[in-house]
Write a protein that holds these residues in place. Sequence first.
Motif, mmCIF file in Angstrom:
data_model
loop_
_atom_site.group_PDB
_atom_site.id
_atom_site.type_symbol
_atom_site.label_atom_id
_atom_site.label_comp_id
_atom_site.label_asym_id
_atom_site.label_seq_id
_atom_site.Cartn_x
_atom_site.Cartn_y
_atom_site.Cartn_z
ATOM 1 N N GLU A 39 27.093 47.797 0.198
ATOM 2 C CA GLU A 39 27.060 49.052 -0.547
ATOM 3 C C GLU A 39 26.115 50.064 0.104
ATOM 4 N N GLU A 40 24.942 49.581 0.561
ATOM 5 C CA GLU A 40 24.001 50.470 1.250
ATOM 6 C C GLU A 40 24.607 51.014 2.538
ATOM 7 N N ALA A 41 25.317 50.157 3.271
ATOM 8 C CA ALA A 41 25.942 50.581 4.525
ATOM 9 C C ALA A 41 26.999 51.657 4.271
ATOM 10 N N ILE A 42 27.807 51.474 3.228
ATOM 11 C CA ILE A 42 28.834 52.464 2.896
ATOM 12 C C ILE A 42 28.191 53.774 2.462
ATOM 13 N N HIS A 43 27.124 53.688 1.680
ATOM 14 C CA HIS A 43 26.418 54.894 1.249
ATOM 15 C C HIS A 43 25.902 55.674 2.466
ATOM 16 N N ALA A 44 25.340 54.963 3.447
ATOM 17 C CA ALA A 44 24.822 55.616 4.653
ATOM 18 C C ALA A 44 25.952 56.246 5.475
ATOM 19 N N LEU A 45 27.072 55.546 5.606
ATOM 20 C CA LEU A 45 28.208 56.116 6.346
ATOM 21 C C LEU A 45 28.733 57.372 5.652
ATOM 22 N N ALA A 47 27.022 59.418 3.780
ATOM 23 C CA ALA A 47 26.032 60.489 3.953
ATOM 24 C C ALA A 47 26.103 61.077 5.360
ATOM 25 N N ASP A 48 26.333 60.219 6.366
ATOM 26 C CA ASP A 48 26.378 60.687 7.762
ATOM 27 C C ASP A 48 27.697 61.375 8.120
ATOM 28 N N HIS A 49 28.769 61.055 7.401
ATOM 29 C CA HIS A 49 30.099 61.594 7.724
ATOM 30 C C HIS A 49 30.797 62.107 6.458
ATOM 31 N N PRO A 50 30.269 63.160 5.852
ATOM 32 C CA PRO A 50 30.865 63.647 4.600
ATOM 33 C C PRO A 50 32.284 64.176 4.766
ATOM 34 N N ASP A 51 32.612 64.680 5.944
ATOM 35 C CA ASP A 51 33.952 65.219 6.175
ATOM 36 C C ASP A 51 35.006 64.133 6.332
#
Length: 86
Positions: A39-45, A47-51
């Motif tokens: 879940e943390e990894a998905i949250h970070a991805l 945040a880094d790639h909102p588009d």
Amino acid sequence: MLAQYVFTSADVPFRVVRHGHRWRALHGDREAGRYDSAEEAIHALRADHPDARLPRRLGDWRYLPDAPLLHLAPPSAATMARLASV
């Protein structure tokens, strides 16, 4: 193959791969970071790639379970005996 969650976007796949007791977030073949939970990894991805419009919930990602060496047949009795004698 290690357990992983995959989401394929228009340009490259996003993956969250179990790596020991941690999870690696990948954008294509590039590692974006290591996290204590998927879940943390998905949250970070996200945040880094909102588009990229990545799914928010883990259940919306495609899950590929652990499958180490499933393509190989089990060792024969003769092979096991040879290994035991070494």
